[in-house]
Design a protein around this motif. Structure first.
Motif, PDB file in Angstrom:
ATOM      1  N   CYS A   1     143.910  41.898  61.916  1.00  0.00           N
ATOM      2  CA  CYS A   1     144.705  41.703  63.129  1.00  0.00           C
ATOM      3  C   CYS A   1     145.666  40.520  62.946  1.00  0.00           C
ATOM      4  CB  CYS A   1     143.802  41.457  64.332  1.00  0.00           C
ATOM      5  SG  CYS A   1     142.646  42.811  64.642  1.00  0.00           S
TER       6      CYS A   1
ATOM      7  N   PRO B   1     149.006  53.355  71.434  1.00  0.00           N
ATOM      8  CA  PRO B   1     148.700  53.156  70.011  1.00  0.00           C
ATOM      9  C   PRO B   1     149.785  52.365  69.289  1.00  0.00           C
ATOM     10  CG  PRO B   1     148.254  55.426  70.654  1.00  0.00           C
ATOM     11  CD  PRO B   1     148.964  54.780  71.814  1.00  0.00           C
TER      12      PRO B   1
ATOM     13  N   ASN C   1     149.255  48.500  70.228  1.00  0.00           N
ATOM     14  CA  ASN C   1     147.957  48.023  69.767  1.00  0.00           C
ATOM     15  C   ASN C   1     147.854  48.043  68.244  1.00  0.00           C
ATOM     16  OD1 ASN C   1     144.860  47.529  70.370  1.00  0.00           O
ATOM     17  ND2 ASN C   1     144.965  49.146  68.843  1.00  0.00           N
ATOM     18  N   ASP C   2     148.252  49.140  67.631  1.00  0.00           N
ATOM     19  CA  ASP C   2     148.040  49.290  66.190  1.00  0.00           C
ATOM     20  C   ASP C   2     148.964  48.403  65.364  1.00  0.00           C
ATOM     21  OD1 ASP C   2     146.216  51.110  67.064  1.00  0.00           O
ATOM     22  OD2 ASP C   2     147.017  52.818  65.954  1.00  0.00           O
TER      23      ASP C   2
ATOM     24  N   LYS D   1     146.393  50.302  62.006  1.00  0.00           N
ATOM     25  CA  LYS D   1     146.530  51.732  62.267  1.00  0.00           C
ATOM     26  C   LYS D   1     145.170  52.374  62.545  1.00  0.00           C
ATOM     27  CE  LYS D   1     148.551  55.949  60.349  1.00  0.00           C
ATOM     28  NZ  LYS D   1     149.269  56.555  59.185  1.00  0.00           N
TER      29      LYS D   1
ATOM     30  N   SER E   1     143.238  51.819  65.122  1.00  0.00           N
ATOM     31  CA  SER E   1     142.296  51.020  65.900  1.00  0.00           C
ATOM     32  C   SER E   1     142.299  51.385  67.386  1.00  0.00           C
ATOM     33  CB  SER E   1     142.582  49.522  65.729  1.00  0.00           C
ATOM     34  OG  SER E   1     143.904  49.188  66.105  1.00  0.00           O
ATOM     35  N   TYR E   2     143.433  51.820  67.903  1.00  0.00           N
ATOM     36  CA  TYR E   2     143.508  52.247  69.303  1.00  0.00           C
ATOM     37  C   TYR E   2     142.565  53.419  69.546  1.00  0.00           C
ATOM     38  CZ  TYR E   2     145.647  53.980  73.676  1.00  0.00           C
ATOM     39  OH  TYR E   2     145.875  54.416  74.963  1.00  0.00           O
TER      40      TYR E   2
END
Length: 331
Positions: A27, A124, A127-128, A133, A135-136
């Motif tokens: 992250c 997505p 967030n991603d 990629k 993770s949403y």
């Protein structure tokens, strides 16, 4: 709906236990700093011994198991069972949603109070970009799996200038998910965030113009919502949790902090040495907690002053609250 500031209390405590620093994601705002926190995964025997150090206060202590990603070690279920045996007041696992090693099949809702899922975008795409990629979808799938087995679930949304534009869409997203608690976090300039060339932290006007409204809408759905005060109102007293409450942030290399803002630096007030919790000599974070400054939180002023502004006379336009001071909305 009940609004309240969650006051600090010596009668209760919080134990934020990082059992590893390894994670399957990278992250962009991860606060883990392996140079300071270590790169090991604690074996179960060590975790058991370290939990025992805090066992005398277990009935009053909220335990949060953190990483890295806590379900990565296959024996996490043993940690949860040991914590329950010791009688901790509440046990939470923070997770990115992948729920490795069939952890949901190895513990029951009676063993665990909350599974807390991190999601940093209502879509997505947002967030991603922050979390990685896929993770949403992993978070939403993980919540559905956990709820189908009867677990209580929470969600954490860490606000930065990269995702605050989607926070207003979160009430619609969480509706029907069955989550019990929603936490809005302010991004800390630690770990990966501290090396970013971007601003990341949002201004007072944007924070106050967005967070309380979204919190109200989510709480109206029957979900308990909590978020940090960040900016104190005029006349509102400043208190440092390090002075008036009992919180511990434990890392795999044995460092134990009282203030999370300090975690990028060797300012820890305690250390676990030979399975003993040892108070360290000055100067450490506890010496800094005692300082009184116009800006409020001295650690914010020293380490992450980007959310401070000053008038033409050099006076702070606002004071920053302790990051552990929360506003809670209860339906």
């Amino acid at each position: 709906m009940q609004h309240k500031t969650v006051a600090f209390s010596k009668k209760s405590s919080n134990l934020f236990f990082h059992i590893l620093t390894k994670c399957n994601l990278s992250c962009s705002h991860c606060y883990i700093n392996r140079e300071q926190h270590g790169d090991m995964t604690l074996p179960f025997d060590t975790i058991r011994d370290w939990l025992g150090l805090f066992a005398p206060k277990a009935p009053k202590t909220i335990l949060v198991l953190l990483g890295g990603e806590p379900p990565l070690p296959p024996d996490l279920y043993l940690v949860v069972r040991e914590a329950r045996r010791l009688g901790f007041r509440s046990i939470t696992i923070d997770t990115n949603g992948y729920l490795f090693h069939n952890i949901l099949d190895k513990i029951t809702p009676d063993d665990l109070d909350f599974l807390s899922f991190s999601l940093d975008g209502a879509t997505p795409d947002t967030n991603d970009k922050i979390r990685g990629k896929g993770s949403y979808d992993a978070v939403l799938s993980g919540i559905h799996r956990a709820k189908s087995k009867g677990f209580s679930c929470a969600m954490i949304y860490t606000v930065s200038d990269k995702n605050i534009h989607e926070l207003a869409r979160m009430p619609a997203l969480v509706k029907g998910l069955g989550i019990d608690r929603f936490f809005i976090q302010v991004i800390g300039m630690r770990g990966e965030s501290s090396t970013s060339s971007d601003t990341l932290q949002v201004s007072k006007d944007i924070w106050l113009g967005t967070i309380p409204t979204v919190a109200e809408k989510i709480a109206a759905q029957g979900i308990v919502v909590a978020y940090p005060k960040v900016f104190l109102s005029d006349g509102e007293p400043f208190q440092c949790a390090g002075n008036v409450s009992d919180n511990y942030f434990v890392f795999p290399n044995g460092r134990v902090y009282k203030c999370p803002i300090c975690e990028d630096f060797p300012l820890h007030s305690h250390e676990i040495i030979n399975n003993r919790l040892m108070a360290l000599p000055p100067i450490n974070e506890t010496d800094l907690f005692k300082l009184t400054i116009p800006e409020g939180c001295v650690m914010n002023k020293m380490i992450q002053p980007g959310n401070l502004t000053y008038d033409t006379d050099g006076k702070p336009c606002h004071r920053i609250a302790c990051c552990l001071l929360k506003q809670e909305l209860t339906p």
